[in-house]
Design a protein around this motif. Sequence first.
Motif, mmCIF file in Angstrom:
data_model
loop_
_atom_site.group_PDB
_atom_site.id
_atom_site.type_symbol
_atom_site.label_atom_id
_atom_site.label_comp_id
_atom_site.label_asym_id
_atom_site.label_seq_id
_atom_site.Cartn_x
_atom_site.Cartn_y
_atom_site.Cartn_z
ATOM 1 N N PHE A 76 0.855 -1.184 0.000
ATOM 2 C CA PHE A 76 0.000 0.000 0.000
ATOM 3 C C PHE A 76 0.890 1.234 0.000
ATOM 4 N N LEU A 84 -5.407 4.835 1.821
ATOM 5 C CA LEU A 84 -4.277 4.072 1.319
ATOM 6 C C LEU A 84 -4.592 3.698 -0.115
ATOM 7 N N LEU B 652 -13.273 0.012 0.452
ATOM 8 C CA LEU B 652 -12.459 -0.177 -0.740
ATOM 9 C C LEU B 652 -13.110 0.549 -1.899
ATOM 10 N N ILE B 678 -9.339 2.529 1.267
ATOM 11 C CA ILE B 678 -8.283 1.923 0.460
ATOM 12 C C ILE B 678 -8.708 2.049 -0.988
ATOM 13 N N VAL B 679 -7.921 2.744 -1.771
ATOM 14 C CA VAL B 679 -8.206 2.810 -3.198
ATOM 15 C C VAL B 679 -7.586 1.580 -3.843
ATOM 16 N N SER B 680 -8.402 0.814 -4.528
ATOM 17 C CA SER B 680 -7.916 -0.395 -5.185
ATOM 18 C C SER B 680 -7.992 -0.159 -6.684
ATOM 19 N N ARG B 683 -9.308 -2.754 -8.961
ATOM 20 C CA ARG B 683 -10.689 -3.156 -8.772
ATOM 21 C C ARG B 683 -10.855 -4.463 -7.998
ATOM 22 N N ALA B 684 -9.761 -5.058 -7.512
ATOM 23 C CA ALA B 684 -9.887 -6.261 -6.701
ATOM 24 C C ALA B 684 -10.388 -5.863 -5.313
ATOM 25 N N GLY B 687 -8.327 -9.437 -2.290
ATOM 26 C CA GLY B 687 -6.873 -9.414 -2.131
ATOM 27 C C GLY B 687 -6.406 -8.223 -1.309
ATOM 28 N N PRO B 688 -6.709 -6.976 -1.731
ATOM 29 C CA PRO B 688 -6.240 -5.829 -0.940
ATOM 30 C C PRO B 688 -6.775 -5.837 0.489
ATOM 31 N N HIS B 691 -4.828 -8.354 2.495
ATOM 32 C CA HIS B 691 -3.470 -7.877 2.753
ATOM 33 C C HIS B 691 -3.482 -6.712 3.741
ATOM 34 N N TYR B 692 -4.498 -5.890 3.665
ATOM 35 C CA TYR B 692 -4.593 -4.792 4.629
ATOM 36 C C TYR B 692 -4.767 -5.343 6.040
#
Lengths: 751, 751
Positions: A76, A84, B652, B678-680, B683-684, B687-688, B691-692
């Motif tokens: 991140f 983030l 997200l 959290i900006v993904s 577009r997942a 996963g993010p 992991h976060y």
Amino acid sequence: MSEGGAEGAGVTPAAEFPALGPEEVAALRQIGNRWREARREPSGHTDELPLDPTLGRYRRRPAPRPFGRLAPIEMFRPGEPDELVATEPANLPGSRPGRAVTRFRRAVLGPPLTSAAVLYERMRKLVALPVLSSDLLSSVAYGPEAMLTVLLLAGGAALELSLPLAALLVLLMVAVGLSYRQTIPAYPHGAGSYLVAGDNLGAGAGLTAAAGLMIDYVLTVAVSVAAGVRAVTSALPGLTGLTLPLGVLVIVVLLAGNLRGVRTAGNLFVLPTYAFIVALLAVLAVGFLQAAGRGFVALPPPDVPAAEGLGLLLVLRAFSSGAVSMTGIEAVSNAVPAFRPPEWRNARTTLSWMVAMLVLLFAGIVVLIHLDGVVPSPGETLLSQLARTSFPTGPWYVLVQVATALILLLAANTAFNDFPRLLFFMARAGHAPRRFLHMGDRLAFSNGLVALSVTAALVFVVFRGHTESLIPLYAVGVFLAFTLSQAGMVVHWRRRRGARWQRRLALNAVGATLSGLVLLTAAVAKFAEGAWVVVVAVPLLVLLFHRVQRHYRQLDRALALRPPGTAPASPGLPRGTAGDGEPADGAAPQPPAGGLFAGSNGDGAPLSAEGQEVPQQIRHLVVVPVARLNRASLRALAYAASLGQPTLAVHLAPNEEEADRFRGQWEAWGDHLRLETIVSPYRAVIGPLAHYLEALHASGADLVLTVIVPEVVLRHRWHRLLHSQVERRLRRALRALPAAVVTSVPVHLSE
Amino acid sequence: MSEGGAEGAGVTPAAEFPALGPEEVAALRQIGNRWREARREPSGHTDELPLDPTLGRYRRRPAPRPFGRLAPIEMFRPGEPDELVATEPANLPGSRPGRAVTRFRRAVLGPPLTSAAVLYERMRKLVALPVLSSDLLSSVAYGPEAMLTVLLLAGGAALELSLPLAALLVLLMVAVGLSYRQTIPAYPHGAGSYLVAGDNLGAGAGLTAAAGLMIDYVLTVAVSVAAGVRAVTSALPGLTGLTLPLGVLVIVVLLAGNLRGVRTAGNLFVLPTYAFIVALLAVLAVGFLQAAGRGFVALPPPDVPAAEGLGLLLVLRAFSSGAVSMTGIEAVSNAVPAFRPPEWRNARTTLSWMVAMLVLLFAGIVVLIHLDGVVPSPGETLLSQLARTSFPTGPWYVLVQVATALILLLAANTAFNDFPRLLFFMARAGHAPRRFLHMGDRLAFSNGLVALSVTAALVFVVFRGHTESLIPLYAVGVFLAFTLSQAGMVVHWRRRRGARWQRRLALNAVGATLSGLVLLTAAVAKFAEGAWVVVVAVPLLVLLFHRVQRHYRQLDRALALRPPGTAPASPGLPRGTAGDGEPADGAAPQPPAGGLFAGSNGDGAPLSAEGQEVPQQIRHLVVVPVARLNRASLRALAYAASLGQPTLAVHLAPNEEEADRFRGQWEAWGDHLRLETIVSPYRAVIGPLAHYLEALHASGADLVLTVIVPEVVLRHRWHRLLHSQVERRLRRALRALPAAVVTSVPVHLSE
């Protein structure tokens, strides 16, 4: 066949996150105020978190190592305050096989693309022509042949009828082309049949058009791939036995290419389309020169015996088979916004060129077939026979076949562009599953692409890759969409009027009528040959779209934010007893709205969900079912006790002796939590436990029960067979109980 | 074939709840003391519960109505203090289809039985004989025929060999019978092969015997049903085409009967067994009288051409086929405790009678077949041919066939008694899945019964119900168990000695040797005909049993209670920082033992689980992923906030714009909880997010993360296709993370 191109700008990854309406935001404010009222102490929540308030600390620490590498990977990076941004490694799945699959996929499909990479490009007319016409022009590779194949059933003599039928079809092409010319200025933002029909004839017509189009796209892939493979096997007859694997391979390659997100770059399309046009014109020119050399005397076709009588039905079947040459004529009208300004004028000009080219090629092919006296043969396409006659030797014949196979590939690719876009627009309106809104990590609509590929491959295999078997299904879906779109335009002109609206209406009315006649002809004449599949499938699909939409609509309405107090009474979390912290012992307890599992089964009534509550109203009871005392159950007990809420342990015993023994152990442990023992003399576990929890719920209807179960995380999948999975069964049994939360505390076995 | 009968008293429903060992209880006390130390305030937990302390209140209120009846159903009645006893209605499942299934099952299988209804009865010799001999004596219905069918392959003349082969088999029967006579007094509590072989030759030999027995039981059912159906179709040739459905029906009826828990009541067995003995003796008597009338001259068998040469292999195959007549000889030795005292003497006498009866019937049948000159035929059994010869007219023939079919049914039923008991004993030792310990609501081992029925029905169908095709598989499993059991007895006598031990050892050694020779013969001579299946299956089963046991052993060791502080360091809930209530901000954070998903994959190393902790050591962080603000997510937020633990919301977003919009909504709501966006950009979601959460975990290694997700409870199963099921995928992604608890708050849609 392009759909919804108009709303190009509408295809955004953010479509998955619809904005709140103004009333919802107002309701949100009121709900927030109630939280604030109920909460006595000031909010100041950031201090409470047992974390560095900026949450930035872990950014400096070595991040987890999904590949076992030692170098820290920054998953991140900081964005705006309290934000983030996930970097690319954060998308990797965690499990080892998952990562292997992802790595393979990325090797084939390329690294992920950020949402910012969505491109919108404008096309010159000379680029637009090949891009948008590949589907239309490629149809002449199988359309005339499909018509002649039907006629040949009545013997070689019946082939004479091909000329008048072709003349009729040319008339139809011109009429439909003129009709679509009217649509372009009226829908300058794109005029997909789903949109035009839905807009003017109602949602049902829109969905019917969508169903027709979806079938059409699937068949475009199947027919184009079948015809393309046949163009190859005509040149290389040795490959005939490999038709099925070749076709499936082509579909897989198309899928992979589209998942990779091959932009519909003009360059890719320009060459094969123009090559096909040039090659076909050369074949026609040489052929007509040869014919001129013998004074345009038609060579007699070989004497083929009649298998059927030459009845009206046969002629109608031949006509509707020939009509598939028109598939793709609507592509320009869908893609108006993709043209350079003035969009509608450029689009209309391009459409006229395309139709002219279609008429030229179609008519030329039919006449040349007549002059050369060739007939459809199972081993070789008519186009291949014409090319051989024109170019008996040299590389020219091969070039014609290559160009034909390539343009058919492009035509199939058109469906790969349009099918997922259609699903996207349908999903945005709630008519298709919302997962079709999601853009994969290459910005492609992966779910739609996979759905199309799987369906098309199935159809291709079921029909053994025979173009002729697929044609009867093809015409119905195409002309259904044509008819509805143009009928929609008729209504449009009647409503909107505008300059010269009567003339426009008349042109659309002619187009709609003729398309409708072809639709009827195709559906009736080819009903037994396969059209029935489409006739059955379209209403079923429309019904499905309706049911999907109803579900989403009910769900959205049930979950929509409402000002507090306006929600219908629900058996869920308690409401309206804010601040009442002590047990409602004196109050007459309200029975729950339904027994455990008494979930309503009625259909169609509006739904409501349990309401959003103020946290202070929630009274907790934490329940920990304990089968035996071991590290797993003590972990669950510790977790439960640490929540600081009233906690109750429950033990199910098969008989009194076991119950007494367990109570002895409980006392040895120190009797730290209240224990209730349930003797289950019939040895069942889930049933009595679920009924006990419902009884608890009934005894304090405003309680939220949190059931905490330890869940041993097994290392091997087959080990699951060795465990009774109480947690999963309990979760299922408690699903219907309002306000019963099941929490599983993982217990990992590590070395 | 009865197994494990000795431990009859061991078959209890409480076996699912093993007691704690003394060290575990001691550890429990120490753990409890630590809870007490850590907990400053007095325990007094009963006051805390927001319930009537006796929890009796709901007993007086109308209970939930699973059948929609208005009359209150008492689901529980009070037992001892703090104890409830579930009544029969509490076992009903909640869902409507579940209740329908249960009602149907109860109509067929009867109402549930409490654990107290387990019965142990003792048998007189005259009752024990039919009960225990049905399997053994029924074998003569197919054993001689199996032998002659093989001989006939070498032509009619080869049938002469049947007499010397039968003499050899009689010798074998007597030797094995004498051998088992020695086993009975040595193992007065029952001498199942699994037990005797495991006891004397090691666990591996016990498991090998168990594998042989399991195959044997499956084949007993398949062969007995096949032979029984053939007895019926011999009398009624019109039914031959229905062999498969008839056989499967019989297996289903046997399953239903045993699920219902038909006691092995003597009466049920006495009649068919004695009827079979009498009928067969009558056939033999009449047959021999007829033969005496013609001076015992053997009628010449019909001239059958030889299909194979008469080699040694063929003779060995015939011999091992005939040996299946001995299946079931071990039944008495397994069931010694079921006899009236003096048990071993009564059992031994019964065994002698049984063997004598077997020798008489077997020898009589073989000789009469020889005298009558009948040969195996595809349409009719030999026994049926003999009966027709003896009783050409009248009801007697039909009676013989009925008695044969019934005793074969009883023989199959024997396996239904013994297979689940074997699995029970194996499961108790950890060699089989623990679900085989569970007694269903009719006190039957439902899981074992279903496993046997499904396997036997599969085998029956795969082999098209042909007795002859099944026989080659049969002998190997049976004689494997015989050999290991008697070899175990040889070791037993060498170790224990005792009176006349040399003689006993010698008798067992002879039995073991002869059984071993038959085993070898069967395995080698019939290898290609099907015995290879068993030769391959036995080691695979043994391996499976070993793997199962290893898993349970590792699990039990990992979950066993240990005194605090002795557990190996684990990445789980924090330990050893009792009373440290503030964030360990200054302390160097310890990285977790493995990255997210870094679950160890090694095999065989001893496992450990996260330890049992003291609640006060646990530091919570509640995380609520919020995709959009609606009633469902606000419900999850309210639940999270009401826990009173530090709470963090996570959103997200696919891009910055959406993130900003969401933050605006969050502020409109009142910003009651800390929000991290959290900006993904790819577009997942999962996963993010995973992991976060791991990054959070890494930043405070002693945190317990509770992830709270709303879960919309859907009313129709197909609606699941319309939802992305984030909750389920998140749960899977977080499985490997230590101390990450996933809680789903149900949101019900109600009308």
